[in-house]
Write a protein that holds these residues in place. Structure first.
Motif, PDB file in Angstrom:
ATOM      1  N   LYS A  66       0.835  -1.210   0.000  1.00 47.18           N
ATOM      2  CA  LYS A  66       0.000   0.000   0.000  1.00 47.18           C
ATOM      3  C   LYS A  66       0.864   1.251   0.000  1.00 47.18           C
ATOM      4  O   LYS A  66       0.609   2.202  -0.750  1.00 47.18           O
ATOM      5  CB  LYS A  66      -0.909  -0.011   1.229  1.00 47.18           C
ATOM      6  CG  LYS A  66      -1.724   1.259   1.448  1.00 47.18           C
ATOM      7  CD  LYS A  66      -2.586   1.134   2.686  1.00 47.18           C
ATOM      8  CE  LYS A  66      -3.515   2.327   2.861  1.00 47.18           C
ATOM      9  NZ  LYS A  66      -2.779   3.574   3.150  1.00 47.18           N
ATOM     10  N   PHE A  67       1.920   1.230   0.801  1.00 45.26           N
ATOM     11  CA  PHE A  67       2.770   2.408   0.929  1.00 45.26           C
ATOM     12  C   PHE A  67       3.747   2.532  -0.243  1.00 45.26           C
ATOM     13  O   PHE A  67       4.110   3.640  -0.639  1.00 45.26           O
ATOM     14  CB  PHE A  67       3.495   2.363   2.275  1.00 45.26           C
ATOM     15  CG  PHE A  67       2.535   2.325   3.428  1.00 45.26           C
ATOM     16  CD1 PHE A  67       1.884   3.480   3.850  1.00 45.26           C
ATOM     17  CD2 PHE A  67       2.231   1.123   4.061  1.00 45.26           C
ATOM     18  CE1 PHE A  67       0.979   3.444   4.898  1.00 45.26           C
ATOM     19  CE2 PHE A  67       1.325   1.075   5.102  1.00 45.26           C
ATOM     20  CZ  PHE A  67       0.689   2.236   5.518  1.00 45.26           C
ATOM     21  N   PHE A  68       4.144   1.395  -0.821  1.00 43.44           N
ATOM     22  CA  PHE A  68       4.939   1.462  -2.046  1.00 43.44           C
ATOM     23  C   PHE A  68       4.115   2.096  -3.163  1.00 43.44           C
ATOM     24  O   PHE A  68       4.625   2.865  -3.972  1.00 43.44           O
ATOM     25  CB  PHE A  68       5.403   0.061  -2.466  1.00 43.44           C
ATOM     26  CG  PHE A  68       6.683  -0.368  -1.817  1.00 43.44           C
ATOM     27  CD1 PHE A  68       7.907   0.079  -2.283  1.00 43.44           C
ATOM     28  CD2 PHE A  68       6.664  -1.221  -0.717  1.00 43.44           C
ATOM     29  CE1 PHE A  68       9.093  -0.309  -1.685  1.00 43.44           C
ATOM     30  CE2 PHE A  68       7.847  -1.624  -0.103  1.00 43.44           C
ATOM     31  CZ  PHE A  68       9.067  -1.169  -0.586  1.00 43.44           C
ATOM     32  N   CYS A  69       2.825   1.776  -3.205  1.00 45.03           N
ATOM     33  CA  CYS A  69       1.939   2.346  -4.217  1.00 45.03           C
ATOM     34  C   CYS A  69       1.771   3.849  -4.022  1.00 45.03           C
ATOM     35  O   CYS A  69       1.867   4.623  -4.978  1.00 45.03           O
ATOM     36  CB  CYS A  69       0.577   1.658  -4.151  1.00 45.03           C
ATOM     37  SG  CYS A  69      -0.694   2.369  -5.228  1.00 45.03           S
ATOM     38  N   GLU A  70       1.550   4.267  -2.780  1.00 48.21           N
ATOM     39  CA  GLU A  70       1.228   5.668  -2.507  1.00 48.21           C
ATOM     40  C   GLU A  70       2.459   6.571  -2.420  1.00 48.21           C
ATOM     41  O   GLU A  70       2.418   7.725  -2.865  1.00 48.21           O
ATOM     42  CB  GLU A  70       0.455   5.754  -1.195  1.00 48.21           C
ATOM     43  CG  GLU A  70      -0.915   5.084  -1.241  1.00 48.21           C
ATOM     44  CD  GLU A  70      -1.618   5.073   0.102  1.00 48.21           C
ATOM     45  OE1 GLU A  70      -2.840   4.829   0.134  1.00 48.21           O
ATOM     46  OE2 GLU A  70      -0.938   5.296   1.137  1.00 48.21           O
ATOM     47  N   GLU A  71       3.566   6.039  -1.863  1.00 51.25           N
ATOM     48  CA  GLU A  71       4.703   6.893  -1.551  1.00 51.25           C
ATOM     49  C   GLU A  71       5.961   6.627  -2.387  1.00 51.25           C
ATOM     50  O   GLU A  71       6.860   7.463  -2.415  1.00 51.25           O
ATOM     51  CB  GLU A  71       5.052   6.738  -0.065  1.00 51.25           C
ATOM     52  CG  GLU A  71       3.899   7.088   0.864  1.00 51.25           C
ATOM     53  CD  GLU A  71       4.210   6.763   2.320  1.00 51.25           C
ATOM     54  OE1 GLU A  71       5.401   6.646   2.653  1.00 51.25           O
ATOM     55  OE2 GLU A  71       3.262   6.613   3.117  1.00 51.25           O
ATOM     56  N   ALA A  72       6.006   5.485  -3.062  1.00 49.02           N
ATOM     57  CA  ALA A  72       7.220   5.174  -3.832  1.00 49.02           C
ATOM     58  C   ALA A  72       6.862   4.511  -5.159  1.00 49.02           C
ATOM     59  O   ALA A  72       7.361   3.430  -5.490  1.00 49.02           O
ATOM     60  CB  ALA A  72       8.130   4.261  -3.010  1.00 49.02           C
ATOM     61  N   PRO A  73       6.008   5.141  -5.976  1.00 46.82           N
ATOM     62  CA  PRO A  73       5.598   4.521  -7.242  1.00 46.82           C
ATOM     63  C   PRO A  73       6.737   4.397  -8.250  1.00 46.82           C
ATOM     64  O   PRO A  73       6.599   3.672  -9.243  1.00 46.82           O
ATOM     65  CB  PRO A  73       4.497   5.462  -7.738  1.00 46.82           C
ATOM     66  CG  PRO A  73       4.815   6.787  -7.122  1.00 46.82           C
ATOM     67  CD  PRO A  73       5.371   6.458  -5.771  1.00 46.82           C
ATOM     68  N   GLU A  74       7.833   5.117  -8.004  1.00 44.79           N
ATOM     69  CA  GLU A  74       8.973   5.029  -8.927  1.00 44.79           C
ATOM     70  C   GLU A  74       9.694   3.695  -8.845  1.00 44.79           C
ATOM     71  O   GLU A  74      10.457   3.325  -9.742  1.00 44.79           O
ATOM     72  CB  GLU A  74       9.965   6.168  -8.641  1.00 44.79           C
ATOM     73  CG  GLU A  74      10.700   6.082  -7.307  1.00 44.79           C
ATOM     74  CD  GLU A  74       9.919   6.634  -6.114  1.00 44.79           C
ATOM     75  OE1 GLU A  74      10.530   6.794  -5.042  1.00 44.79           O
ATOM     76  OE2 GLU A  74       8.714   6.893  -6.283  1.00 44.79           O
ATOM     77  N   HIS A  75       9.466   2.942  -7.771  1.00 45.32           N
ATOM     78  CA  HIS A  75      10.082   1.627  -7.626  1.00 45.32           C
ATOM     79  C   HIS A  75       9.179   0.560  -8.257  1.00 45.32           C
ATOM     80  O   HIS A  75       7.960   0.579  -8.065  1.00 45.32           O
ATOM     81  CB  HIS A  75      10.330   1.300  -6.152  1.00 45.32           C
ATOM     82  CG  HIS A  75      11.503   2.013  -5.576  1.00 45.32           C
ATOM     83  ND1 HIS A  75      12.802   1.669  -5.854  1.00 45.32           N
ATOM     84  CD2 HIS A  75      11.567   3.087  -4.733  1.00 45.32           C
ATOM     85  CE1 HIS A  75      13.627   2.471  -5.204  1.00 45.32           C
ATOM     86  NE2 HIS A  75      12.910   3.347  -4.525  1.00 45.32           N
ATOM     87  N   HIS A  76       9.781  -0.341  -8.991  1.00 41.74           N
ATOM     88  CA  HIS A  76       9.047  -1.420  -9.641  1.00 41.74           C
ATOM     89  C   HIS A  76       9.098  -2.641  -8.728  1.00 41.74           C
ATOM     90  O   HIS A  76      10.158  -3.254  -8.546  1.00 41.74           O
ATOM     91  CB  HIS A  76       9.661  -1.736 -10.999  1.00 41.74           C
ATOM     92  CG  HIS A  76       9.510  -0.628 -11.996  1.00 41.74           C
ATOM     93  ND1 HIS A  76       9.389  -0.856 -13.351  1.00 41.74           N
ATOM     94  CD2 HIS A  76       9.443   0.731 -11.835  1.00 41.74           C
ATOM     95  CE1 HIS A  76       9.254   0.306 -13.982  1.00 41.74           C
ATOM     96  NE2 HIS A  76       9.302   1.276 -13.075  1.00 41.74           N
ATOM     97  N   VAL A  77       7.945  -2.998  -8.175  1.00 38.32           N
ATOM     98  CA  VAL A  77       7.869  -4.084  -7.197  1.00 38.32           C
ATOM     99  C   VAL A  77       6.922  -5.169  -7.713  1.00 38.32           C
ATOM    100  O   VAL A  77       5.778  -4.884  -8.067  1.00 38.32           O
ATOM    101  CB  VAL A  77       7.354  -3.582  -5.831  1.00 38.32           C
ATOM    102  CG1 VAL A  77       7.299  -4.726  -4.824  1.00 38.32           C
ATOM    103  CG2 VAL A  77       8.221  -2.440  -5.319  1.00 38.32           C
ATOM    104  N   VAL A  78       7.433  -6.405  -7.762  1.00 43.69           N
ATOM    105  CA  VAL A  78       6.573  -7.543  -8.115  1.00 43.69           C
ATOM    106  C   VAL A  78       6.669  -8.572  -6.995  1.00 43.69           C
ATOM    107  O   VAL A  78       7.722  -8.744  -6.375  1.00 43.69           O
ATOM    108  CB  VAL A  78       6.966  -8.179  -9.464  1.00 43.69           C
ATOM    109  CG1 VAL A  78       6.694  -7.230 -10.612  1.00 43.69           C
ATOM    110  CG2 VAL A  78       8.410  -8.632  -9.470  1.00 43.69           C
TER     111      VAL A  78
END
Length: 446
Positions: free
Chosen positions: A107-119
């Motif tokens: 949730k926080f990767f989506c809202e605060e760090a969208p520049e990171h590609h996470v799978v």
């Protein structure tokens, strides 16, 4: 050996999306999720940061306090002794169901760090069990992966030209005998081996069916261990239902019978365990529909249904059928051949149409194996291991006048009312329906 999986194209689309969110790739255990994510990362990013929570539970400590993405990224870089670069490094969280807080962090990767590609990769069951506490609804993109389809099985055998020939042609047009014979031979192998990547790889590399049998046996044991791990209170019911499916498919029952799981058993005693298997992605529930109108889900009967396995190799192994049945000419395994063909076509429909179809029954006289919703069309699909005509399909056509009807069997061809697609080209059903319906609606080629 390199395995080409259809979901790879979906991963490429995800990478290019402006509204990209952390991606959760779900699927049954051992269906190839880790392999395809690593392959995708290695071929499309400068760097891959791979973390698995199952083999390294200590990683969960990084997520134990706050869930600030900047801190988490920094500490993960320290763990791997290499900096994680936004947009250049693909971050893979494998077996994420073993770290509940890591799922929440998306949730926080989506809202605060969208520049990171996470799978992330996770078993359907594990993620499902964690969801009530932490699942970041609306903050992740999701894909579902299953065992290898027959098309992927062919590609794993380096039969790219053969696949291309089928993909570019009309599946109702008869193929030259050498090509059809080759496809049918591969289909025999597929019905014996199935689509679990470990079994397929072993078969291609060694051609030893005994080793394939051992691998399938180990996978079944792993799944049944999961019953004990995740649902110890239901383990007996789960195992009984799981092992009853091959026998029920091989009988002439019009629906799944709980009484055939255990004598005297009632649906209310076992339906919770069955839903558990469905949620885990191990089986498919195909509901009956009496009035085939859109949307099918609205008219489906949840009390009358059939149950199929998610993989034909596991189906065969659980049924105790020797792999050589596909080459036999006697009638000993005829009932299983029909069940295997039906289960195979169901899996191909799910893989291509990304939806579980229904089946149709009219009173006690006619039954069509599947009724699929393909875009805006309701499509009856009958499966015949041989080339016999289907009286039930004709009755469906007479009663409901569908835009197109499909028979998947040993023959090819078209009549005014039915498209005949050979079993070896079952993955083309969806494309053929879309093309044919589009042509009929517009009065010309789509």
């Amino acid at each position: 050996m390199s395995m080409k999986r259809a979901i790879y194209d979906d991963l490429l689309k995800w990478k290019g999306r402006r509204s990209r969110k952390p991606l959760l790739l779900e699927g049954v255990r051992q269906c190839g999720k880790t392999y395809i994510l690593k392959k995708f990362g290695e071929e499309n990013y400068e760097d891959v940061a791979y973390f698995t929570f199952e083999k390294n539970p200590g990683l969960c400590n990084i997520f134990r306090n706050d869930l600030d993405p900047a801190r988490i990224i920094h500490q993960l870089g320290m763990v791997r002794n290499k900096k994680i670069e936004p947009g250049k490094t693909l971050i893979i969280f494998d077996e994420i169901q073993f770290c509940n807080r890591a799922i929440t962090s998306l949730k926080f990767f989506c809202e605060e760090a969208p520049e990171h590609h996470v799978v992330c990769a996770g078993s359907l069951l594990g993620v499902m069990l964690s969801r009530p506490y932490s699942f970041p609804v609306g903050k992740v993109n999701r894909l579902r992966m299953g065992p290898m389809s027959f098309k992927e099985f062919l590609l794993a055998h380096s039969e790219d030209m053969l696949v291309g020939h089928i993909d570019s042609g009309d599946p109702t047009e008869p193929l030259p005998s050498p090509i059809a014979d080759r496809l049918n031979t591969y289909l025999d192998y597929y019905l014996a081996v199935g689509g679990m990547p470990a079994a397929v790889a072993s078969w291609i590399e060694d051609g030893d069916i005994g080793e394939v049998e051992a691998i399938l046996g180990e996978i079944i044991e792993d799944y049944e261990d999961d019953f004990a791990k995740h649902a110890p209170e239901h383990i007996e019911k789960l195992t009984l239902i799981w092992r009853s499916i091959p026998g029920q498919l091989a009988k002439d029952n019009s629906k799944f019978m709980f009484s055939h799981v255990r004598t005297g058993a009632r649906s209310k005693d076992l339906e919770g365990a069955l839903e558990w298997l469905i949620d885990a992605g191990l089986v498919y529930k195909v509901k009956r529909v009496d009035r085939p109108v859109l949307p099918l889900s609205m008219s489906a009967d949840n009390m009358n249904f059939k149950v199929y396995m998610a993989d034909v190799g596991i189906l065969r192994k659980l049924a105790g059928i020797p792999a050589g049945f596909v080459f036999g000419t006697d009638k000993e395994h005829d009932a299983y051949r029909g069940a295997a063909a039906e289960n195979y076509v169901l899996c191909e429909l799910v893989a291509s149409n990304r939806d579980v179809p229904c089946y149709w029954r009219s009173g006690g006289t006619a039954e069509v194996d599947f009724v699929a919703q393909i875009e805006g069309a309701v499509v009856p699909i009958e499966v015949k291991a041989g080339g016999n005509k289907s009286k039930s399909l004709y009755e469906f056509i007479k009663k409901h006048n569908p835009e197109i009807a499909v028979a998947v069997s040993a023959r090819s061809g078209r009549t005014d009312s039915i498209s005949y697609i050979p079993l070896h080209s079952a993955w083309k059903v969806r494309d053929h329906v879309l093309g044919s319906v589009g042509e009929r609606r517009t009065g010309g080629p789509p």
